[in-house]
Enzyme design. Structure first.
Site, mmCIF file in Angstrom:
data_model
loop_
_atom_site.group_PDB
_atom_site.id
_atom_site.type_symbol
_atom_site.label_atom_id
_atom_site.label_comp_id
_atom_site.label_asym_id
_atom_site.label_seq_id
_atom_site.Cartn_x
_atom_site.Cartn_y
_atom_site.Cartn_z
ATOM 1 N N ILE A 1 0.699 -1.097 -0.126
ATOM 2 C CA ILE A 1 0.088 0.187 0.058
ATOM 3 C C ILE A 1 0.922 1.391 -0.003
ATOM 4 O O ILE A 1 0.276 2.527 -0.001
ATOM 5 C CB ILE A 1 -1.039 0.214 1.084
ATOM 6 C CG1 ILE A 1 -0.131 -0.045 2.559
ATOM 7 C CG2 ILE A 1 -1.761 -1.006 0.944
ATOM 8 C CD1 ILE A 1 -1.174 0.180 3.780
ATOM 9 N N GLY B 1 7.848 3.908 2.179
ATOM 10 C CA GLY B 1 8.673 5.020 2.871
ATOM 11 C C GLY B 1 10.152 5.138 2.368
ATOM 12 O O GLY B 1 10.609 4.554 1.629
ATOM 13 N N GLY B 2 10.837 5.838 3.257
ATOM 14 C CA GLY B 2 12.362 6.194 2.836
ATOM 15 C C GLY B 2 12.970 4.862 3.283
ATOM 16 O O GLY B 2 14.047 4.583 2.489
ATOM 17 N N LYS C 1 5.135 -2.252 8.065
ATOM 18 C CA LYS C 1 6.405 -1.828 7.420
ATOM 19 C C LYS C 1 7.570 -2.484 7.432
ATOM 20 O O LYS C 1 8.078 -2.848 8.407
ATOM 21 C CB LYS C 1 6.441 -0.352 8.024
ATOM 22 C CG LYS C 1 7.779 0.355 7.122
ATOM 23 C CD LYS C 1 7.815 2.047 8.018
ATOM 24 C CE LYS C 1 9.059 2.445 7.077
ATOM 25 N NZ LYS C 1 8.875 4.129 7.660
ATOM 26 N N ASP D 1 10.504 15.662 9.076
ATOM 27 C CA ASP D 1 10.146 15.211 7.556
ATOM 28 C C ASP D 1 8.578 15.512 7.530
ATOM 29 O O ASP D 1 7.813 14.607 6.789
ATOM 30 C CB ASP D 1 10.605 13.720 7.152
ATOM 31 C CG ASP D 1 10.431 13.584 5.571
ATOM 32 O OD1 ASP D 1 10.458 14.892 5.002
ATOM 33 O OD2 ASP D 1 10.510 12.572 5.076
#
Length: 646
Positions: free
Chosen positions: A12, A15-16, A35, A129
């Protein structure tokens, strides 16, 4: 299957450092977001520590507006984080689809974002961020709930591990949303997150970023140097009050910004209703006859549009009305009420509206609570049964007081502008000794530093005037904060040079450490911005110490005076700067002998400081020595002190 309990359903997002999956928890029988660290990052020890720190940081933040962590672990040497599964869209997608949001819609989002940021700041956590892609609009009953995502580059104020120290000197965050201090890679704090929130707000209102450039180097310069287009010039009908709001939200100097997320939101809310109409008065009482009394007593002023009354029957409802009407000036509240009493409400008023003043109402026999309310900051009180003349006088007096507060606030804003064009040395002197003797001359011991931009004169001939001045300002925006941070006062800007004066305890040590920090910061920014950036010119620094004369010089008859310092140390510092090569911090024998052991020096040979005069021996400051500020440089800048720009 991850850790023998999480079944992956579909990817879905990314990220970094990881891939985000919708997954199913086979043990607790619920959908989750999982994640998983990417293989290329999983082999890096520092990346694994950052990944773990992200999990630990978010787990500490049990807040409804921050995504919640359920689990953390390592499966087949690959770290993973298990989080709540959200349905909805992020703010980046919303803005891409709608381009702009109305001020009221923006305010609704800001209030929720602020709660999450305030919780993180209170826990000593800086996001670093914050951007629309990390603001998720989750669909919930009865409406949307904002969730802050991706704390992958989080900084924890109360922890000091080697990996955090190693992030100094590196560009951390998404460039378009980075604050000037992030560009300079200094120690982060919550004000950087508030800058990012300002950029998000600007984009939401206008549909564009406040600072935009074709390349990374130009963008970094623009963030540190350029003004932003006033929002009212971009959006027809947007009130000029929003221009003033963003002057704070996107102030280059962190001290000029809103100092908390609550202040940020309160100021934005005030901007929405800045076109002030009637004076708004909030009446808080669960007795219906009080509302009737106010309406009857002031019916003519209500009819004439002088007063507007808003009513609430308890403190909780009153807080809701304060948020709906941020321009309320006067609050008249009872003490004893259901749900939330008047004393509790009184303590909550300043966080919602710092200008409003509260008048307490109670019976004569309740003087103990009234005394307590006055000690907590109530402006005045009324006794029940209320005398009409006393009521009118008290409200009028309170309105005048609030008007004076607002005038003083505007005056403070004007003074801030004036201070930008006034000698910083004179301002410091007035604060120290007062205006009566501030202009008197005196002899003091001081250290003087000149920081020159190397060979900038040819640039003025090769570039358009506006481009050349912008390049010069870009350099000064990096230089000045380092000087001020070590207690230096910028005496003046002389063309492409900065003259700074250090006085007081350890003035020589502070001046030397400031110059070393300036050199390193300029080298770091030049490296990040590229060889064609304004920072690539390099800087030449000269420094001298001794007795100087301070006072005002100029023509009093024509009203042109300048407060400055004069003396041999000033002249020597200026000559040393002119003789220095890019990246050198040159000092004379006097400084070299006085700072032995505190700093490491290298002989720079004999240089001609004056035309026709014999060369003199000078020394280049290499780095801080062990006796100066132990580990101060590496721990606050993270770039080796020997870095030069040759």
């Amino acid at each position: 299957m991850i850790a023998r309990k999480y079944t992956l359903v579909r990817e879905i997002g990314r990220g970094g450092m990881g891939v985000i999956w919708e997954a199913f928890d086979q043990v607790l029988r619920r959908p989750v977001a999982l994640k998983v660290m990417t293989p290329e990052h999983a082999t890096s020890d520092s990346a694994r520590r950052r990944f773990e720190r992200e999990a630990m940081a978010i787990a500490r933040l049990r807040n409804e507006h921050i995504i919640q962590i359920y689990d953390y672990g390592i499966d087949e040497d690959c770290p993973y984080i298990v989080m709540e599964l959200l349905e909805g869209e992020d703010l980046e997608d919303r803005l891409a689809r709608e381009r702009q949001l109305s001020p009221s819609a923006t305010l609704a989002l800001l209030r929720q974002i602020a709660i999450g940021l305030q919780a993180a700041s209170s826990a000593g956590i800086i996001h670093r961020d914050l951007k629309p892609a990390n603001v998720f609009l989750a669909r919930k009953e009865p409406g949307e709930s904002v969730k802050l995502l991706d704390f992958g580059v989080v900084w924890t104020v109360f922890e000091s591990d080697e990996d955090q120290k190693g992030s100094f000197g590196r560009i951390i965050g998404t460039p378009s949303y980075m604050s000037p201090e992030q560009v300079r890679a200094v120690v982060p704090n919550h004000l950087s997150d508030l800058w990012s929130l300002g950029v998000i707000t600007y984009r939401a209102l206008t549909g564009r970023l406040p600072f935009a450039a074709s390349g990374l180097g130009e963008l970094l310069i623009s963030i540190c140097t350029d003004p932003f287009p006033p929002p009212s010039s971009l959006v027809p009908g947007l009130l000029p009050s929003f221009d003033r709001f963003f002057e704070h939200a996107l102030a280059k100097d962190p001290a000029q910004r809103f100092q908390s997320a609550r202040q940020f939101v309160a100021a934005f809310a005030a901007g929405i209703e800045a076109s002030r109409g009637p004076t708004k008065i909030l009446i808080v009482d669960d007795e219906q006859d009080v509302a009737l009394l106010m309406t009857m007593q002031f019916r003519q002023k209500i009819r004439d549009g002088v007063y507007e009354f808003i009513f609430a029957d308890n403190g909780e409802a009153a807080l809701h009305e304060l948020r709906r009407h941020p321009d309320i000036d006067v609050i008249v509240t009872d003490i004893k009420m259901p749900v939330m009493d008047g004393l509790t409400f009184l303590g909550r008023v300043p966080e919602v509206n710092p200008f409003a003043r509260t008048v307490m109402m109670s019976a004569y026999g309740d003087m103990g609570n009234i005394r307590c309310a006055m000690n907590q900051g109530a402006f005045d009180f009324l006794l029940k049964p209320i005398e009409r003349a006393d009521l009118e006088t008290t409200i009028e007096k309170t309105i005048k007081h609030v008007a004076e507060l607002r005038r003083n606030a505007r005056s403070d804003e004007e003074n801030k502008i004036l201070r930008q064009f006034t000698s910083a040395a004179l301002v410091a002197r007035i604060r120290e000794v007062g205006p009566a003797i501030a202009l008197e001359s005196e002899a003091v011991m001081a250290t003087v530093a000149f920081i020159d931009i190397f060979q900038f004169t040819p640039v003025t001939k090769q570039r358009l005037p506006s481009e050349a001045m912008r390049m010069l300002r870009a350099n000064f925006e990096v230089i000045v904060p380092e000087l001020v941070a070590k207690g230096g006062v910028v005496d003046k800007f002389l063309g492409d040079s900065v003259m700074a004066v250090f006085q007081g305890p350890e003035h020589l040590t502070r001046a030397l450490s400031a110059c070393v920090a300036v050199r390193a910061q300029m080298a770091a920014v030049a490296h990040r911005a590229g060889k064609n950036s304004p920072y690539a010119q390099g800087i030449c620094i000269g420094l001298s110490t001794g007795q100087v004369l301070s006072g005002s010089v100029g023509s009093q008859a024509y009203g042109r005076l300048e407060y400055t310092v004069l003396g041999e140390a000033v002249n020597t510092a200026a000559h040393l700067a002119r003789a220095a090569l890019p990246g050198e911090v040159l000092v004379d024998t006097t400084v070299h002998e006085a700072a032995q052991g505190l700093f490491d020096f290298e002989e720079a040979g004999a240089r001609n400081l004056l035309p026709g005069a014999p060369p003199v021996s000078v020394f280049n400051v290499v780095r801080l020595g062990p006796a100066a500020f132990p580990a101060a440089y590496e721990s606050t800048v993270g770039i080796p002190a020997t870095t030069t720009m040759r």
